[in-house]
Design a protein around this motif. Structure first.
Motif, short mmCIF file in Angstrom:
data_model
loop_
_atom_site.label_atom_id
_atom_site.label_comp_id
_atom_site.label_asym_id
_atom_site.label_seq_id
_atom_site.Cartn_x
_atom_site.Cartn_y
_atom_site.Cartn_z
N ASP A 203 0.80 -1.22 0.00
CA ASP A 203 0.00 0.00 0.00
C ASP A 203 0.84 1.27 0.00
OD1 ASP A 203 0.58 -1.02 2.73
OD2 ASP A 203 -0.32 0.87 3.34
N GLU A 204 2.14 1.15 0.28
CA GLU A 204 3.02 2.32 0.35
C GLU A 204 3.58 2.72 -1.01
OE1 GLU A 204 3.87 4.13 3.07
OE2 GLU A 204 2.56 2.97 4.38
N ILE A 205 3.45 1.85 -2.00
CA ILE A 205 4.09 2.08 -3.30
C ILE A 205 3.05 1.95 -4.40
CG2 ILE A 205 5.81 1.18 -4.93
CD1 ILE A 205 7.47 0.31 -2.52
N ALA A 206 2.97 2.96 -5.26
CA ALA A 206 2.02 2.94 -6.37
C ALA A 206 2.31 1.76 -7.30
CB ALA A 206 2.09 4.25 -7.14
N TYR A 207 1.25 1.20 -7.85
CA TYR A 207 1.39 0.05 -8.72
C TYR A 207 1.08 0.42 -10.17
CZ TYR A 207 1.25 -4.78 -10.29
OH TYR A 207 1.53 -5.96 -10.94
N PRO A 208 1.89 -0.07 -11.12
CA PRO A 208 3.10 -0.87 -10.93
C PRO A 208 4.25 0.01 -10.43
CG PRO A 208 2.81 -0.37 -13.25
CD PRO A 208 1.58 0.13 -12.55
N PRO A 209 5.17 -0.54 -9.65
CA PRO A 209 6.24 0.27 -9.09
C PRO A 209 7.15 0.85 -10.18
CG PRO A 209 6.09 -1.87 -8.00
CD PRO A 209 5.24 -1.95 -9.21
N VAL A 210 7.34 2.14 -10.13
CA VAL A 210 8.30 2.81 -11.02
C VAL A 210 9.28 3.52 -10.10
CG1 VAL A 210 8.64 4.46 -12.89
CG2 VAL A 210 6.56 3.06 -12.83
N LEU A 211 10.35 2.81 -9.76
CA LEU A 211 11.26 3.25 -8.72
C LEU A 211 12.69 3.27 -9.25
CD1 LEU A 211 9.90 0.87 -5.92
CD2 LEU A 211 9.19 3.23 -6.34
N GLY A 212 13.45 4.25 -8.82
CA GLY A 212 14.87 4.26 -9.13
C GLY A 212 15.55 3.06 -8.50
N ILE A 213 16.42 2.39 -9.26
CA ILE A 213 17.11 1.20 -8.77
C ILE A 213 18.59 1.33 -9.12
CG2 ILE A 213 16.38 -0.06 -10.88
CD1 ILE A 213 16.46 -2.65 -9.20
N ARG A 214 19.44 1.23 -8.09
CA ARG A 214 20.86 1.53 -8.28
C ARG A 214 21.73 0.55 -7.50
NH1 ARG A 214 18.05 6.27 -8.15
NH2 ARG A 214 17.85 6.15 -5.88
N CYS A 215 22.97 0.40 -7.96
CA CYS A 215 23.96 -0.39 -7.23
C CYS A 215 25.32 0.28 -7.39
CB CYS A 215 24.02 -1.82 -7.76
SG CYS A 215 25.20 -2.87 -6.86
N SER A 216 26.03 0.40 -6.27
CA SER A 216 27.37 0.97 -6.26
C SER A 216 28.35 -0.04 -5.68
CB SER A 216 27.41 2.25 -5.41
OG SER A 216 26.54 3.24 -5.94
N VAL A 217 29.57 -0.01 -6.18
CA VAL A 217 30.66 -0.82 -5.64
C VAL A 217 31.75 0.14 -5.19
CG1 VAL A 217 32.36 -2.62 -6.09
CG2 VAL A 217 30.10 -2.76 -7.14
N ASN A 218 32.05 0.12 -3.90
CA ASN A 218 33.03 1.05 -3.32
C ASN A 218 32.70 2.50 -3.70
OD1 ASN A 218 34.41 -1.23 -2.35
ND2 ASN A 218 35.60 -1.39 -4.24
N ASP A 219 31.40 2.84 -3.61
CA ASP A 219 30.88 4.19 -3.88
C ASP A 219 30.94 4.57 -5.36
OD1 ASP A 219 30.22 4.74 -1.21
OD2 ASP A 219 32.27 5.39 -0.77
N GLU A 220 31.30 3.64 -6.24
CA GLU A 220 31.25 3.90 -7.68
C GLU A 220 29.91 3.39 -8.22
OE1 GLU A 220 33.20 2.39 -11.92
OE2 GLU A 220 34.04 1.69 -10.01
N LEU A 221 29.11 4.29 -8.79
CA LEU A 221 27.81 3.90 -9.31
C LEU A 221 27.98 2.98 -10.51
CD1 LEU A 221 24.73 4.29 -9.08
CD2 LEU A 221 24.96 6.23 -10.66
N ARG A 222 27.43 1.80 -10.42
CA ARG A 222 27.54 0.83 -11.51
C ARG A 222 26.20 0.63 -12.24
NH1 ARG A 222 31.81 -2.96 -10.59
NH2 ARG A 222 33.63 -1.79 -9.84
N GLN A 223 25.13 0.48 -11.46
CA GLN A 223 23.81 0.26 -12.04
C GLN A 223 22.92 1.44 -11.69
OE1 GLN A 223 23.51 -3.97 -10.24
NE2 GLN A 223 22.38 -4.14 -12.17
N ASN A 224 22.16 1.92 -12.66
CA ASN A 224 21.29 3.08 -12.42
C ASN A 224 20.11 3.00 -13.39
OD1 ASN A 224 20.23 5.49 -11.56
ND2 ASN A 224 21.73 6.77 -12.61
N GLY A 225 19.00 2.48 -12.92
CA GLY A 225 17.85 2.26 -13.80
C GLY A 225 16.54 2.56 -13.11
N SER A 226 15.48 2.04 -13.68
CA SER A 226 14.12 2.21 -13.13
C SER A 226 13.37 0.89 -13.25
CB SER A 226 13.36 3.29 -13.90
OG SER A 226 11.98 3.28 -13.56
#
Length: 294
Positions: A203-226
């Protein structure tokens, strides 16, 4: 609402916590409710009890997250995690460059499962398994948790079946994944399913979820999508799978990862001992793990 599994101190019993921000939680007992664990809660909580959890009692005592031992929200999944492979277009392209035979074709959704002996947690170490794994990789993914049995569910009703969302790092041993010509072994080693830091109720997130999704390795941004860029959507996943199988309450679905994984870099850049991997999804939080240097 955020649901946590935690321990008051190392070695103590698991408890369930209820949070409404990212800094504190309240013990489930403060709400006058009791469940054996998060699986029990997901399977048996009633709509009335969920409403109770949304109102903090006056006598409830806030607990700072920094003062507890974090656990995966579902430490022991009842079944293997259902996973989607190559479910973002850009990731499909980078995976094909790494190994065309293993990742090149995607005529339909790619489903596989991931064995989880015990889910890793926010702050937990990712084992390297020296001598077995030589190409350790990360994959940030939106995890979807079902709140009731799903069988023959049409796409337009899938939202009704979702209990909540979490972050999953689909840690992968690429040499095992490609060498065995299937993904189960390379995805299922102990410690290779970090999950957390919590479950955010649907109930906290609108459906379908459209959310920023990211991953960093040692503070270096590697993945940055939605998460809005999924090739096979959450509704399509549940509708397709449930046409011929029952997805039980508590089923966890890892929906796939965006571009930027280590095998997609040129040259490939795999994880090393001591690397810090931080997965982040908007409205859910962050999940951080360190590659074990032992």
């Amino acid at each position: 609402m955020r649901l946590y599994t935690y321990r008051e101190r190392p070695g103590a019993n698991d408890k369930i916590g209820v949070g409404f921000g990212q800094d504190t939680l309240y013990a489930l007992a403060d709400f006058g409710l009791s469940f054996a664990d998060m699986n029990d809660l997901i399977c048996n909580i009633t709509p009335e009890q969920l409403r109770v959890l949304r109102n903090v009692p006056e006598q409830a005592t806030p607990i700072a997250l920094q003062d507890i031992v974090c656990r995966a929200p579902i430490p022991y999944p009842m079944q293997d995690v259902v996973c989607l492979g190559i479910n973002y277009t850009a990731h499909h392209k980078e995976a094909g460059r790494f190994d065309k035979e293993a990742f090149g074709d995607r005529p339909k959704a790619i489903y596989f499962s991931k064995r989880v002996n015990e889910a890793n947690w926010d702050g937990g170490k990712i084992p390297l398994y020296d001598g077995l794994v030589d190409s350790l990789d990360y994959e940030v993914e939106l995890g979807v948790i079902l709140g009731k049995d799903a069988f023959c569910v049409p796409e337009e009703r899938v939202q009704e079946y979702i209990f909540g969302y979490t972050i999953i790092n689909d840690v992968s041993a690429r040499n095992l994944q490609t060498g065995h010509k299937q993904w189960y072994f390379g995805k299922s080693l102990d410690g290779y399913t970090p999950m957390g830091p919590c479950i955010v109720t649907a109930d906290e997130i609108a459906y379908p979820p459209v959310l920023g999704i990211r991953c960093s390795v040692n503070d270096e941004l590697r993945q940055n999508g939605s998460t809005g860029d999924l090739i096979t959507s959450i509704s399509q996943i549940v509708a397709e799978l449930s046409r011929g199988m029952t997805l039980k309450t508590g089923t966890i679905i890892a929906t796939g990862t965006p571009a930027g994984v280590g095998m997609g870099m040129q040259p490939p850049c795999f994880l090393k001992p001591g690397d810090v991997v931080t997965c982040e999804i908007e409205q859910i939080g962050t999940l951080t793990n360190v590659v074990d240097d032992q």
